[in-house]
Design a protein around this motif. Sequence first.
Motif, short mmCIF file in Angstrom:
data_model
loop_
_atom_site.label_atom_id
_atom_site.label_comp_id
_atom_site.label_asym_id
_atom_site.label_seq_id
_atom_site.Cartn_x
_atom_site.Cartn_y
_atom_site.Cartn_z
N LYS B 12 0.87 -1.19 0.00
CA LYS B 12 0.00 0.00 0.00
C LYS B 12 0.90 1.23 0.00
N VAL B 17 5.12 7.90 -0.25
CA VAL B 17 5.28 7.36 1.11
C VAL B 17 4.86 5.88 1.08
N PRO B 37 8.35 -0.09 14.91
CA PRO B 37 8.49 1.35 15.22
C PRO B 37 7.38 2.15 14.56
N ASN B 38 7.25 3.45 14.95
CA ASN B 38 6.28 4.33 14.27
C ASN B 38 6.64 4.41 12.78
N GLY B 39 5.64 4.36 11.95
CA GLY B 39 5.89 4.48 10.51
C GLY B 39 6.23 3.15 9.86
N ALA B 40 6.17 2.05 10.67
CA ALA B 40 6.54 0.74 10.09
C ALA B 40 5.42 0.22 9.20
N GLY B 41 4.18 0.66 9.42
CA GLY B 41 3.08 0.19 8.59
C GLY B 41 1.98 -0.45 9.41
N LYS B 42 2.09 -0.37 10.75
CA LYS B 42 1.08 -1.02 11.60
C LYS B 42 -0.31 -0.44 11.32
N SER B 43 -0.41 0.92 11.39
CA SER B 43 -1.74 1.52 11.23
C SER B 43 -2.29 1.25 9.83
N THR B 44 -1.39 1.28 8.85
CA THR B 44 -1.85 1.01 7.47
C THR B 44 -2.48 -0.38 7.41
N HIS B 191 4.18 -0.08 20.01
CA HIS B 191 5.62 0.11 19.84
C HIS B 191 6.27 0.07 21.22
N ARG B 302 16.08 -4.03 17.50
CA ARG B 302 17.19 -3.28 16.89
C ARG B 302 18.03 -4.23 16.05
#
Lengths: 258, 309, 310, 275
Positions: B12, B17, B37-44, B191, B302
């Motif tokens: 997606k 982005v 992490p934030n921006g990894a795609g979880k919310s998407t 996260h 990490r």
Amino acid sequence: MSGELNRLLALIWLSFRGSLRGSRAVGLTGFALVPSLIVAAIASGHPAAASLSSTAENLFALLTLPIVVMVILLVLSVGQFRNEIDAETLVYLSDRSVARPTIVVGKYLGSLGAALGLVIPATLIPLAVATLAGGTPYPIGVPATMTAVAVLAAAAYGGFFLFLGLVSRSALLIGLLFGFLWEELLPLLPGDVPRFTVIFYLRSLLSWELSTGPLSHFSTVVSFGASVAAPLGLGVASVVLGGIVLRYLETAPEREAG
Amino acid sequence: MTGIVDAEGVTKRYGEVLGLNGFTATFSSGITGLVGPNGAGKSTFFRLLAGQLRSDAGTLTLLGHPAWGQGEFRRRVGYCPEGAAMFDWMTGEDFVTTLLRIDGFSRTDAIERAGRAISSVGLTDARERRIRVYSKGMRQRIKLAQCIAHDPELILLDEPLNGVDPVGRASLSALLRQLSHDGHHLIVSSHVLYEVERLTDQIVMISNGRTIAEGDIHRIRDLIDARPHVIELESPDPRGLARFLGSWDHVVSIEFLGTARLRVLTRSPDAFYAALPELVVSEGITVRAVHSADDNLDAVFRYLSEGMR
Amino acid sequence: MVADLFRTEAVTKRFGPVEALTNLSVDLGAGTIGLVGPNGSGKTTLIRLLLGLVQPTTGRLSVLGHDPQTEPLRVREQVGYMPEHDCLIPGMSGVGFVAYMGTVSGLPRETAISRAHDVLEFVGLAEQRYRKIREYSVGMRQRIKLAQAIVHDPPLCFLDEPTSGLDPKGREEMLGLLAALSKTGGRSFVISTHLLPDTEGLVDQVLLLSAGKLLAAGPVERLLSTRSAETVVRVKGDSAAFVAALISKGLEVRPIGSDLHVVLPAGDTRPVFQAASDTQTQVRYLGRSVNTIEELFLSLVEAPLQGAGA
Amino acid sequence: MSISSPRYTAPSVERLGRASRTLAVLRHELLSRAGLGTLLVVALAYIAVTLIVVFDADFASAAGQLSVSTYEAPFQSPLWALVILIVATAAGAGSVAEDRGSRSIVLYLSRPIHLSDYLSAKAGSIGSWILIAAVGPGLVAVGILAALGVGSATVNLSAAAGFVATGVLAALFFTGLALALSSLTDRALYAGVAMFGLVLSLDIGVGVVSGITGNSTVLYASPVTDLTSVAEAAFHVAGPYPTDPVSSAVLLAVVGGLLAVAAYWQLSQVEVVGE
């Protein structure tokens, strides 16, 4: 099918309550009272009974319809989807088992109900004030036609502004320009241009009943059926189109939350 | 592999982005932690499952239905979005009841279910107050209530504990465990890794829109143990302890920190941890604390993310 | 450096029926102060009182020697503020926004622009400084909020929940920034958070607030040393057998997820290793529970320290 | 994203006074309102007014009857008031509302400027946009005529004065109105609709009432009629309205000022709410 009907009723009730609340309700109620205040001001000048009632009658076509109804529908309908999409609360409705078109119809009827709660008093109270203040009473046809036209206007503008709010981020600007420029200026132009405005049909409907005042010069070339069909058509078409659009619209913000 | 939720090469994009980039994972019963992490795609991923977004490529199904589809099966799914915005003008009870009725429940059924859901999140005494005056913790709870009130099979929770203080986090985690115990399937994104560790054994790790690890936490912990570890020990007699540890072949180095702490680097953490209890008991050495920065999900994350970059 | 950073004398603040702060009296010198408490404990209200944005119902305050009620501008000239909620202007670019805020704080335009580039570089937003703020992620928004608070180089900075919404890496980097900032010397910071672990190793003094009242004040270490009876153990292997072994030794065990909270008489850890070797399990973590700090907090919420005060 | 080593050792930074801080807000507000919509409408105003005035004046001077009142032509069409209303809405509806909506107002109020500085900067921007749309076009037209040698210096000068007087009064009133409505809400939509709704319904309502009852004092209640009567007086035109232009002018200025004070009072009541 009964399940879907239940869902529709719940949506209508949600949108109706969500429309008229807080400072917005106070502001719009104040606005809906403007025509009545004006008639009261006229009445205090003790004009002749006939001229008092005819002025109150003309006020509808001059002020109530083009300005007061327009403001009420702009505030109540544009925000129905635009506010929810911007605030990202539409997800609470669109992730449910309710069909997307039902959401559009529910919001339309809910906000229309709220709008009529203001539009109809704004239409009828001035007439009542005029009659109480000694103006000659109106034949039943006058208030009936005015109410019908007011309802029709609300249905047309309500649907169109709802659709605008759904599809465009600058629904405010477009709504304002349409409501106060397009609908005000085009009717002044010669030839067939006025036919592209909703208010042309509303005024032609009015002129069937009220031949005096601002509408006297109105040439009613449009049939009764057409002048009802056009506004109603705009409202219904907007809602149907809105249902289709919402069916395929991505209702989440286009960015990763993180 | 048909699980409760199946993702196969899901992609997606928003302009340039990247939301998800060939995301593949299977979510089966119980609680699964979606960690990244934030921006990894979880919310998407959640928005795709909730039918809010349409994927550009790949296949994504939940409870056997395509994710972009709408319809009756949505009643078997509960979604708790990440955003804080709600119908602030409504009371808590009104909010949950209305959403239930929009899901097709009758008036009486909705009121009864809303009451149960609100009490299960501990908001009974605040149910008649406007959501506008709710604190951050209370807002998360009412959001949770609306997503479990219709008793869905699958519950999607996007950062349910975000911004909630310790008091709230402890009780909400207990509620999530209870829901899973009652037979609901949960996918919880977060996260805050040590929170996920306390909730579930099953995790899917996501970074840059792609799965980087999937499976039982212990299997992933073995990934950790395959690497050298730095372990800190606290003991009143660090010298004595160091003499014994020094004799173990997998211990690479020992460093003294202050008067009562030492830091050990070992090539094989498993061997070290296995031998430590025996040493303490047989030699009568007092060890007051054992702590290793490499022994939790943060470290795994990490390690795996760097591996992927 | 002004010795007196900020002082409150019996300050109470009511918003209608809700009493956000009750009779707060603190007097703090320069340095990095941790303002800690759950949501709704009065942290944000205290910060807004100190900034003169809100008037106290009763009591007086002073910040860097000035009363924010009578001389708000004198205070705000020397103060930076990073609000907890989102407050950015979506349509502007990162560097445009930070430079603009610098000019509103009194910087000449040229200085503001160069300072904006400096602070955006410092907070790690150098690559994104020309992008529109509406495209910023949660982490980037927190960083630019910090940048606008320090662009005019104030001697005192209020940072409200700087790590909220960040993932571990983002949180670590933000705490790293705050540590670097506080080490540059000559500047004081008041950092409010509901995550007690954030304050460890970062702040000199901690003010613990709950429901508008001061629970405790003083260095973090002194506060922690008074309350850590409970120990946490995490094991690898057959944890059920391990717990059974502990219980058979008469120890009280409370499992929370993968953490086992054990009460060890006189802090003697030997039984833990005894149980581990008996059941062939590995002790992966033994010590003060990460949550002990939070549990210190929870316990303080229930039974405040006797004689808590500055 | 590594942390760069903290080169954050800033030299001591000198500070400018409140005036320059306010100007910074004014400058930003002015530029950020220069959206496409506003520019389009302003361009429309320039073209329309210039054409009308230049054409009329040229025609009148050929027939030897050129006088100041010829320049009053643009004020006859209702379009003139609509242009002012649109520009005031575009520049003013969101001026405070958007800051309340994005909650960036806290960033202003926590900085060393007073609420009065913040509001005067916003007012400065709205006022400037209205002046650009209301005074500019007239001056351009007069400039062209002077260049073409049409009309005597005195006529052109007093015409210019007429445009300035009308424009300034329009700016005073509509800036106050926009500020007051914008600070009442956190959504520009509502302030914009209220601007249009109020001005238009006052204009029409007042016309109807005075038409029937014959009492003309009610005419003062409509800003558009006030402005028109001021315009007529400024261009020595005997207008249809029996109202006294001087009191109209005073009313516009005073009411505009009161509305601005109302905006200040309203915003200072909105305590920046805590938790």
